[in-house]
Design a protein around this motif. Structure first.
Motif, short mmCIF file in Angstrom:
data_model
loop_
_atom_site.label_atom_id
_atom_site.label_comp_id
_atom_site.label_asym_id
_atom_site.label_seq_id
_atom_site.Cartn_x
_atom_site.Cartn_y
_atom_site.Cartn_z
N SER A 97 -35.87 -18.68 -27.41
CA SER A 97 -35.56 -20.12 -27.37
C SER A 97 -34.42 -20.38 -28.34
O SER A 97 -34.17 -19.57 -29.24
N PRO A 98 -33.71 -21.49 -28.20
CA PRO A 98 -32.59 -21.79 -29.11
C PRO A 98 -32.97 -21.84 -30.58
O PRO A 98 -32.15 -21.52 -31.44
N ASP A 99 -34.22 -22.20 -30.89
CA ASP A 99 -34.64 -22.25 -32.30
C ASP A 99 -35.29 -20.95 -32.77
O ASP A 99 -35.66 -20.82 -33.93
N GLY A 100 -35.44 -19.96 -31.87
CA GLY A 100 -36.01 -18.66 -32.24
C GLY A 100 -37.51 -18.66 -32.42
O GLY A 100 -38.08 -17.66 -32.85
N LYS A 101 -38.20 -19.75 -32.05
CA LYS A 101 -39.64 -19.84 -32.27
C LYS A 101 -40.47 -19.49 -31.03
O LYS A 101 -41.69 -19.40 -31.10
N LYS A 102 -39.80 -19.29 -29.90
CA LYS A 102 -40.50 -18.95 -28.66
C LYS A 102 -39.69 -17.91 -27.91
O LYS A 102 -38.50 -17.74 -28.14
N MET A 103 -40.36 -17.24 -26.99
CA MET A 103 -39.73 -16.29 -26.11
C MET A 103 -40.22 -16.59 -24.69
O MET A 103 -41.32 -17.13 -24.52
N ALA A 104 -39.42 -16.24 -23.71
CA ALA A 104 -39.81 -16.47 -22.31
C ALA A 104 -39.43 -15.26 -21.48
O ALA A 104 -38.49 -14.53 -21.81
N VAL A 122 -43.62 -15.50 -12.17
CA VAL A 122 -43.98 -16.77 -12.81
C VAL A 122 -43.41 -16.80 -14.24
O VAL A 122 -43.55 -15.83 -14.99
N LEU A 123 -42.79 -17.92 -14.61
CA LEU A 123 -42.25 -18.08 -15.95
C LEU A 123 -43.38 -18.15 -16.97
O LEU A 123 -44.32 -18.92 -16.80
N ALA A 124 -43.27 -17.35 -18.03
CA ALA A 124 -44.24 -17.38 -19.13
C ALA A 124 -43.49 -17.64 -20.43
O ALA A 124 -42.40 -17.11 -20.64
N VAL A 125 -44.07 -18.47 -21.29
CA VAL A 125 -43.48 -18.82 -22.58
C VAL A 125 -44.55 -18.62 -23.64
O VAL A 125 -45.71 -19.00 -23.44
N TRP A 126 -44.18 -18.04 -24.80
CA TRP A 126 -45.15 -17.83 -25.87
C TRP A 126 -44.46 -17.99 -27.23
O TRP A 126 -43.28 -17.76 -27.36
N THR A 175 -39.99 -12.00 -36.43
CA THR A 175 -39.75 -10.61 -36.02
C THR A 175 -39.89 -10.42 -34.52
O THR A 175 -39.69 -9.31 -34.02
N GLY A 176 -40.23 -11.47 -33.79
CA GLY A 176 -40.42 -11.38 -32.35
C GLY A 176 -41.85 -11.09 -31.94
O GLY A 176 -42.16 -11.01 -30.76
N GLU A 177 -42.74 -10.94 -32.91
CA GLU A 177 -44.14 -10.67 -32.61
C GLU A 177 -44.80 -11.89 -31.98
O GLU A 177 -44.68 -13.00 -32.50
N PRO A 178 -45.50 -11.72 -30.85
CA PRO A 178 -46.18 -12.86 -30.24
C PRO A 178 -47.24 -13.45 -31.17
O PRO A 178 -48.00 -12.72 -31.80
N LEU A 179 -47.27 -14.77 -31.26
CA LEU A 179 -48.24 -15.47 -32.11
C LEU A 179 -49.36 -16.11 -31.30
O LEU A 179 -50.22 -16.76 -31.87
#
Length: 100
Positions: free
Chosen positions: A69-76, A82-86, A91-95
């Motif tokens: 994401s533009p703020d670096g707080k999410k990934m997609a 199907v689109l997934a967002v987390w 460090t890129g680790e899923p939260l």
């Protein structure tokens, strides 16, 4: 423009889809997230493999992610069409689990 990798907004990490094999004896596996430093290089690698959705695979036809994401707080990414967002750490680790 084809995007096979994406750089976190601060420029320090690169994320790519990477085949995570089921075991060392087989080639089959699932496409997951590999992050690597854009600063360290091959002499000091700090690659990390993350599995936001362990039993599902990121689609591999191109343009499917991962994308920060533009703020670096999410990934997609696209999982099975199907689109997934987390949410992710710095460090890129899923939260948390992907929201599909």
């Amino acid at each position: 423009m084809r995007r096979d990798a994406d750089v976190v907004p601060d420029g320090k990490l690169i994320a790519i889809a990477y085949l995570a094999p089921y075991s060392a004896t087989v080639r089959e596996g699932t496409n997951q997230i590999l992050t690597m430093s854009s600063e360290n290089g091959a002499a000091d690698p700090d690659d990390k493999l993350y599995m936001p959705e362990p039993n599902m695979s990121i689609d591999s036809r191109g343009y499917c992610g991962p994308v920060w994401s533009p703020d670096g707080k999410k990934m997609a990414a696209i999982y099975e069409g199907v689109l997934a967002v987390w949410p992710v750490s710095t460090t890129g680790e899923p939260l948390g689990p992907p929201r599909i």
